[in-house]
Design a protein around this motif. Structure first.
Motif, short mmCIF file in Angstrom:
data_model
loop_
_atom_site.label_atom_id
_atom_site.label_comp_id
_atom_site.label_asym_id
_atom_site.label_seq_id
_atom_site.Cartn_x
_atom_site.Cartn_y
_atom_site.Cartn_z
N UNK A 1 0.76 -1.29 0.26
CA UNK A 1 -0.25 0.14 -0.16
C UNK A 1 0.80 1.37 0.41
N UNK A 2 2.18 1.29 -0.21
CA UNK A 2 2.85 2.19 -0.01
C UNK A 2 3.33 2.33 0.94
N UNK A 3 4.41 4.03 1.84
CA UNK A 3 4.98 4.15 2.86
C UNK A 3 4.13 4.90 3.59
N UNK A 4 3.38 5.43 3.42
CA UNK A 4 2.91 6.41 4.57
C UNK A 4 2.09 5.62 5.55
N UNK A 5 1.77 6.92 6.55
CA UNK A 5 1.20 6.32 7.99
C UNK A 5 0.01 5.36 8.18
N UNK A 6 -0.94 6.26 6.73
CA UNK A 6 -2.37 5.60 6.58
C UNK A 6 -2.16 4.47 6.32
N UNK A 7 -0.86 4.13 4.89
CA UNK A 7 -1.12 2.63 4.28
C UNK A 7 -0.01 1.83 5.53
N UNK A 8 0.34 2.45 6.26
CA UNK A 8 1.02 1.66 7.67
C UNK A 8 -0.45 1.06 8.05
N UNK A 9 -1.10 2.22 8.19
CA UNK A 9 -2.91 1.26 9.44
C UNK A 9 -3.85 0.25 8.10
N UNK A 10 -3.47 1.15 7.10
CA UNK A 10 -4.46 0.10 6.21
C UNK A 10 -3.68 -1.79 6.23
N UNK A 11 -1.92 -1.67 5.98
CA UNK A 11 -1.67 -3.03 5.97
C UNK A 11 -2.00 -3.74 7.07
N UNK A 12 -2.27 -3.28 8.46
CA UNK A 12 -2.64 -3.81 9.54
C UNK A 12 -3.98 -4.48 9.70
N UNK A 13 -5.10 -3.81 8.87
CA UNK A 13 -6.04 -4.20 8.83
C UNK A 13 -6.17 -5.62 7.56
N UNK A 14 -5.71 -5.42 6.67
CA UNK A 14 -5.97 -6.26 5.47
C UNK A 14 -4.97 -7.59 6.10
N UNK A 15 -3.95 -7.50 7.11
CA UNK A 15 -3.35 -8.58 7.63
C UNK A 15 -4.58 -9.77 8.69
N UNK A 16 -5.69 -8.42 8.82
CA UNK A 16 -6.40 -8.77 9.89
C UNK A 16 -7.41 -10.01 9.01
N UNK A 17 -7.74 -9.43 7.91
CA UNK A 17 -8.40 -9.66 6.83
C UNK A 17 -8.23 -11.26 6.30
N UNK A 18 -6.81 -11.45 6.25
CA UNK A 18 -5.43 -12.26 5.71
C UNK A 18 -5.87 -13.12 6.73
N UNK A 19 -6.03 -13.03 7.58
CA UNK A 19 -6.06 -13.71 8.84
C UNK A 19 -6.87 -15.03 8.22
N UNK A 20 -8.09 -13.75 8.49
CA UNK A 20 -9.60 -14.41 8.79
C UNK A 20 -10.01 -15.61 7.34
N UNK A 21 -9.09 -15.45 6.17
CA UNK A 21 -9.72 -15.94 5.39
C UNK A 21 -8.65 -17.82 5.05
N UNK A 22 -7.78 -16.56 5.91
CA UNK A 22 -5.72 -18.13 5.91
C UNK A 22 -7.37 -19.81 6.70
#
Length: 210
Positions: free
Chosen positions: A133-154
């Motif tokens: 998602x890039x390197x901005x602070x908001x991108x970092x927050x987005x990545x953390x949320x995507x990791x939760x979705x990823x774990x749910x789908x796994x």
């Protein structure tokens, strides 16, 4: 967009800090599969039949409920970092119990620092299967949320699919070692991995993640 929105997690955290036990419970549940995935990645094969990731996570949630008044963070990033520290302590204690129960050499006792480092590395390797998602602070927050979705789908994938992705992307093992652990040929493991990643990306795509 992922169903775990940053706004939602921050709202739940704020509500929990104002005394809402229900909001704290809902917030913790969002991290269930994420924490299970991290536990699974740290367990050796011989321990997986005796140590339940669900039990470790439930103990972590119990302690998080109990000790939440001591949490001083203000963001979901600080909250998940706090949860991981609790998880590391619980996982370390459980693994040490089994190591000592088997009367292994005391030199093989679990190092809390090593386990914490390994868990952080597992978290970082989740990035291998999610978009950048890039390197901005908001991108970092987005990545953390995507990791939760990823774990749910796994968690919803067939067991073999989930295992090969965990071994390849989170434990960072070569295909030869994965084949040995899964008792398959290297060629069969590569095909399994390709199908697993394809299905995972399709699931993530259906949720607007990739």
């Amino acid at each position: 967009m992922p169903h775990h929105s940053r706004t939602r997690t921050d709202e739940l955290l704020t509500a929990a800090q104002t005394g809402s036990v229900e909001s704290l419970g809902e917030l913790l549940q969002l991290y269930t599969n994420y924490l299970k995935l991290l536990v699974l990645a740290q367990l050796e094969k011989n321990l997986r039949v005796r140590v339940s990731p669900s039990d470790v996570v439930q103990e972590t949630f119990f302690e998080a409920h109990r000790d939440f008044p001591q949490f001083r963070g203000q963001s979901s990033a600080e909250f998940i970092a706090w949860l991981r520290k609790i998880l590391v302590n619980n996982l370390c204690r459980v693994v040490e119990q089994h190591v000592l129960a088997e009367k292994r050499d005391v030199r093989r006792e679990v190092s809390l620092e090593r386990l914490a480092t390994a868990l952080e590395q597992s978290t970082a390797r989740l990035e291998a299967v999610i978009p950048d998602p890039g390197s901005s602070p908001s991108a970092g927050a987005h990545r953390r949320e995507v990791e939760l979705v990823l774990a749910d789908q796994l968690a919803e994938l067939p067991t073999d699919y989930r295992d090969v992705i965990v071994l390849r992307h989170i434990e960072a093992l070569p295909f030869e070692e994965i084949a040995r652990r899964m008792e398959r040929s290297s060629g069969a493991v590569r095909m399994l991995w390709l199908r697993a990643v394809k299905q995972l990306r399709e699931r993530l795509g259906a949720r607007g993640v990739v």
